[in-house]
Write a protein that holds these residues in place. Structure first.
Motif, PDB file in Angstrom:
ATOM      1  N   LEU A  94       5.877  54.919  17.777  1.00 39.86           N
ATOM      2  CA  LEU A  94       6.825  55.437  18.870  1.00 39.86           C
ATOM      3  C   LEU A  94       6.360  54.824  20.276  1.00 39.86           C
ATOM      4  CD1 LEU A  94       9.493  56.837  19.395  1.00 39.86           C
ATOM      5  CD2 LEU A  94       8.177  59.137  19.387  1.00 39.86           C
ATOM      6  N   GLY A  95       5.050  55.509  20.631  1.00 37.01           N
ATOM      7  CA  GLY A  95       4.533  55.152  22.089  1.00 37.01           C
ATOM      8  C   GLY A  95       4.548  53.917  22.504  1.00 37.01           C
ATOM      9  N   ALA A  96       4.218  52.723  21.254  1.00 37.00           N
ATOM     10  CA  ALA A  96       4.167  51.539  21.517  1.00 37.00           C
ATOM     11  C   ALA A  96       5.482  50.787  21.812  1.00 37.00           C
ATOM     12  CB  ALA A  96       3.334  50.710  20.239  1.00 37.00           C
ATOM     13  N   LEU A  97       6.558  51.464  21.106  1.00 33.43           N
ATOM     14  CA  LEU A  97       7.925  50.865  21.219  1.00 33.43           C
ATOM     15  C   LEU A  97       8.218  51.267  22.612  1.00 33.43           C
ATOM     16  CD1 LEU A  97       9.430  51.551  17.879  1.00 33.43           C
ATOM     17  CD2 LEU A  97       8.972  49.392  18.768  1.00 33.43           C
ATOM     18  N   ALA A  98       7.951  52.422  23.050  1.00 35.36           N
ATOM     19  CA  ALA A  98       8.657  53.016  24.259  1.00 35.36           C
ATOM     20  C   ALA A  98       7.920  52.446  25.491  1.00 35.36           C
ATOM     21  CB  ALA A  98       8.240  54.478  24.517  1.00 35.36           C
ATOM     22  N   THR A  99       6.806  51.661  25.349  1.00 32.94           N
ATOM     23  CA  THR A  99       6.161  50.844  26.410  1.00 32.94           C
ATOM     24  C   THR A  99       6.217  49.310  26.375  1.00 32.94           C
ATOM     25  OG1 THR A  99       3.868  51.574  25.619  1.00 32.94           O
ATOM     26  CG2 THR A  99       4.911  52.719  26.914  1.00 32.94           C
ATOM     27  N   ALA A 100       6.607  48.959  25.354  1.00 28.21           N
ATOM     28  CA  ALA A 100       6.470  47.541  24.887  1.00 28.21           C
ATOM     29  C   ALA A 100       7.009  46.763  25.964  1.00 28.21           C
ATOM     30  CB  ALA A 100       7.212  47.055  23.714  1.00 28.21           C
ATOM     31  N   PRO A 101       6.351  45.812  26.618  1.00 33.51           N
ATOM     32  CA  PRO A 101       6.917  44.855  27.716  1.00 33.51           C
ATOM     33  C   PRO A 101       7.744  43.571  27.005  1.00 33.51           C
ATOM     34  CG  PRO A 101       4.503  44.344  27.244  1.00 33.51           C
ATOM     35  CD  PRO A 101       4.685  45.555  26.518  1.00 33.51           C
ATOM     36  N   PHE A 102       8.382  43.247  27.627  1.00 34.99           N
ATOM     37  CA  PHE A 102       9.232  41.766  27.397  1.00 34.99           C
ATOM     38  C   PHE A 102       8.652  40.792  28.059  1.00 34.99           C
ATOM     39  CE2 PHE A 102      12.544  38.611  27.651  1.00 34.99           C
ATOM     40  CZ  PHE A 102      13.073  38.457  26.224  1.00 34.99           C
ATOM     41  N   GLY A 103       8.544  39.563  27.333  1.00 35.71           N
ATOM     42  CA  GLY A 103       7.911  38.478  27.806  1.00 35.71           C
ATOM     43  C   GLY A 103       8.224  37.193  27.328  1.00 35.71           C
ATOM     44  N   LEU A 104       7.693  36.108  27.589  1.00 35.52           N
ATOM     45  CA  LEU A 104       8.055  34.689  27.199  1.00 35.52           C
ATOM     46  C   LEU A 104       6.668  34.194  26.208  1.00 35.52           C
ATOM     47  CD1 LEU A 104       9.898  32.894  29.925  1.00 35.52           C
ATOM     48  CD2 LEU A 104      10.683  34.446  28.255  1.00 35.52           C
ATOM     49  N   TRP A 105       6.876  34.009  25.167  1.00 34.29           N
ATOM     50  CA  TRP A 105       5.792  33.666  24.352  1.00 34.29           C
ATOM     51  C   TRP A 105       5.983  32.089  23.843  1.00 34.29           C
ATOM     52  CZ3 TRP A 105       2.222  37.316  25.009  1.00 34.29           C
ATOM     53  CH2 TRP A 105       3.020  38.291  25.449  1.00 34.29           C
ATOM     54  N   ARG A 106       4.921  31.305  23.611  1.00 32.58           N
ATOM     55  CA  ARG A 106       4.830  29.872  22.830  1.00 32.58           C
ATOM     56  C   ARG A 106       4.258  30.261  21.625  1.00 32.58           C
ATOM     57  NH1 ARG A 106       3.600  25.044  26.584  1.00 32.58           N
ATOM     58  NH2 ARG A 106       4.389  23.994  24.933  1.00 32.58           N
ATOM     59  N   ILE A 107       4.892  29.708  20.448  1.00 38.13           N
ATOM     60  CA  ILE A 107       4.297  29.944  19.087  1.00 38.13           C
ATOM     61  C   ILE A 107       3.652  28.803  18.760  1.00 38.13           C
ATOM     62  CG2 ILE A 107       5.035  30.240  16.783  1.00 38.13           C
ATOM     63  CD1 ILE A 107       5.903  32.624  18.590  1.00 38.13           C
ATOM     64  N   LEU A 108       2.289  28.926  18.395  1.00 43.82           N
ATOM     65  CA  LEU A 108       1.494  27.944  18.110  1.00 43.82           C
ATOM     66  C   LEU A 108       1.252  27.521  16.601  1.00 43.82           C
ATOM     67  CD1 LEU A 108      -1.392  28.872  20.704  1.00 43.82           C
ATOM     68  CD2 LEU A 108       0.704  27.536  21.175  1.00 43.82           C
ATOM     69  N   GLY A 109       1.635  28.301  15.686  1.00 41.42           N
ATOM     70  CA  GLY A 109       1.468  28.398  14.449  1.00 41.42           C
ATOM     71  C   GLY A 109       1.050  29.584  13.680  1.00 41.42           C
ATOM     72  N   PRO A 110       0.986  29.398  12.128  1.00 37.31           N
ATOM     73  CA  PRO A 110       0.399  30.687  11.448  1.00 37.31           C
ATOM     74  C   PRO A 110      -1.079  30.871  11.740  1.00 37.31           C
ATOM     75  CG  PRO A 110       0.790  28.629  10.075  1.00 37.31           C
ATOM     76  CD  PRO A 110       1.453  28.412  11.289  1.00 37.31           C
ATOM     77  N   HIS A 111      -1.471  32.160  11.894  1.00 36.80           N
ATOM     78  CA  HIS A 111      -2.882  32.438  11.795  1.00 36.80           C
ATOM     79  C   HIS A 111      -3.501  32.357  10.558  1.00 36.80           C
ATOM     80  CE1 HIS A 111      -6.654  34.584  12.542  1.00 36.80           C
ATOM     81  NE2 HIS A 111      -6.593  34.118  13.641  1.00 36.80           N
ATOM     82  N   PRO A 112      -4.470  31.715  10.212  1.00 38.05           N
ATOM     83  CA  PRO A 112      -5.095  31.440   8.767  1.00 38.05           C
ATOM     84  C   PRO A 112      -5.513  32.956   8.168  1.00 38.05           C
ATOM     85  CG  PRO A 112      -6.863  30.830  10.324  1.00 38.05           C
ATOM     86  CD  PRO A 112      -5.591  31.009  11.232  1.00 38.05           C
ATOM     87  N   GLU A 113      -5.617  33.862   8.864  1.00 37.01           N
ATOM     88  CA  GLU A 113      -6.170  35.196   8.215  1.00 37.01           C
ATOM     89  C   GLU A 113      -4.860  36.160   8.423  1.00 37.01           C
ATOM     90  OE1 GLU A 113      -9.554  35.820  10.440  1.00 37.01           O
ATOM     91  OE2 GLU A 113     -10.726  34.960   8.955  1.00 37.01           O
ATOM     92  N   GLY A 114      -3.648  35.714   8.784  1.00 32.90           N
ATOM     93  CA  GLY A 114      -2.388  36.576   8.660  1.00 32.90           C
ATOM     94  C   GLY A 114      -1.747  36.650  10.423  1.00 32.90           C
ATOM     95  N   GLY A 115      -0.502  36.756  10.518  1.00 32.86           N
ATOM     96  CA  GLY A 115       0.066  36.754  11.520  1.00 32.86           C
ATOM     97  C   GLY A 115       0.262  35.466  12.157  1.00 32.86           C
ATOM     98  N   VAL A 116       0.764  35.413  13.593  1.00 34.49           N
ATOM     99  CA  VAL A 116       1.116  33.876  14.034  1.00 34.49           C
ATOM    100  C   VAL A 116       0.400  33.970  15.326  1.00 34.49           C
ATOM    101  CG1 VAL A 116       3.129  32.808  15.138  1.00 34.49           C
ATOM    102  CG2 VAL A 116       3.485  34.080  13.176  1.00 34.49           C
ATOM    103  N   ARG A 117      -0.173  32.806  15.552  1.00 37.35           N
ATOM    104  CA  ARG A 117      -0.852  32.507  16.890  1.00 37.35           C
ATOM    105  C   ARG A 117       0.263  32.064  17.826  1.00 37.35           C
ATOM    106  NH1 ARG A 117      -3.140  28.014  17.222  1.00 37.35           N
ATOM    107  NH2 ARG A 117      -2.323  26.913  15.567  1.00 37.35           N
ATOM    108  N   ALA A 118      -0.079  32.737  19.009  1.00 37.94           N
ATOM    109  CA  ALA A 118       0.928  32.589  20.145  1.00 37.94           C
ATOM    110  C   ALA A 118       0.163  32.628  21.347  1.00 37.94           C
ATOM    111  CB  ALA A 118       1.715  33.643  19.964  1.00 37.94           C
TER     112      ALA A 118
END
Length: 243
Positions: A94-118
């Motif tokens: 809840l706290g993370a959502l309430a303070t989450a900043p909006f921004g621009l991001w470039r997607i670099l591809g999947p991370h080999p151990e999970g998630g997405v590199r950006a």
């Protein structure tokens, strides 16, 4: 913590995030919902008129986390109505959502151990975003606009609304192009945008301008409207010509 542990934690937080955002969206007053939809040209005079789920998601994103017009946030109403136990995962999400900043991001591809590199745009700060669908249909180098919440420092997550962008959108942002009122022709982001994006922010003044915009109130709404006007979010009821 290990990446496997991070993946398990992401699964738990993703479910909590979905529940909180769903319940918070139900606490948006109609007047606020109408104003957010009007700002995005997604209001038909009586109700929100999205053509797909992401158009609806950006309306709710504003109403829950970043409303225009001085309206209260749905996330704050949710926190008052159902305050989570301090230090719990629900509390952190809840706290993370309430303070989450909006921004621009470039997607670099999947991370080999999970998630997405950006990386942040235009600063190039690297991070791994935990989102199972973020790189689907997006080539390396693709530009997006999204809020990033961190319920835990090593677990950056999107907040439900993610919009695809390209150099045309960045150029409009830098020029301060007013919201469009004309026809919306659905289109895909331009391919192989790396050189074009770099040219737009090659001058320090352009980078400063984009950084100032990102810190200004209403930046997310501005980005969403640009994407809608360019047709990057599909057809718009009342603005896309019918055949």
């Amino acid at each position: 913590m290990s990446d496997a542990t991070a993946a398990a934690r992401y699964g738990r937080y993703a479910a909590i995030r979905r529940r909180i955002l769903t319940e918070a969206s139900q606490r948006i007053p109609l007047a606020s919902l109408a104003q957010q939809a009007r700002a995005l040209s997604l209001w038909d005079g009586k109700q929100v008129a999205p053509s797909d789920e992401m158009q609806l998601a950006v309306v709710f994103d504003l109403g829950v986390l970043d409303p225009l017009g001085g309206h209260g946030r749905g996330i704050d109403r949710q926190a008052k109505a159902e305050a989570p136990v301090p230090s719990s995962e629900e509390y952190r999400m809840l706290g993370a959502l309430a303070t989450a900043p909006f921004g621009l991001w470039r997607i670099l591809g999947p991370h080999p151990e999970g998630g997405v590199r950006a990386e942040s745009f235009p600063d190039g700060e690297p991070l791994v975003i935990w989102d199972r669908f973020l790189d689907r249909g997006r080539a390396p180098g693709a530009l997006i606009g999204a809020r990033i919440a961190r319920p835990e420092e090593d677990l950056p997550m999107t907040c439900g609304a993610v919009v695809s962008l390209d150099s045309r959108a960045v150029e409009r942002l830098l020029l301060g192009t007013p919201p469009g009122r004309g026809p919306v022709i659905p289109t895909q982001p331009l391919p192989d945008e790396g050189p074009a994006l770099e040219r737009l922010v090659a001058e320090p003044a352009a980078r400063l301008r984009l950084a100032a915009l990102a810190r200004s109130p209403g930046f997310a709404a501005m980005v969403y409207r640009v994407a809608i006007d360019l047709g990057l979010m599909g057809p718009v009821a009342g603005r896309t010509p019918t055949i």
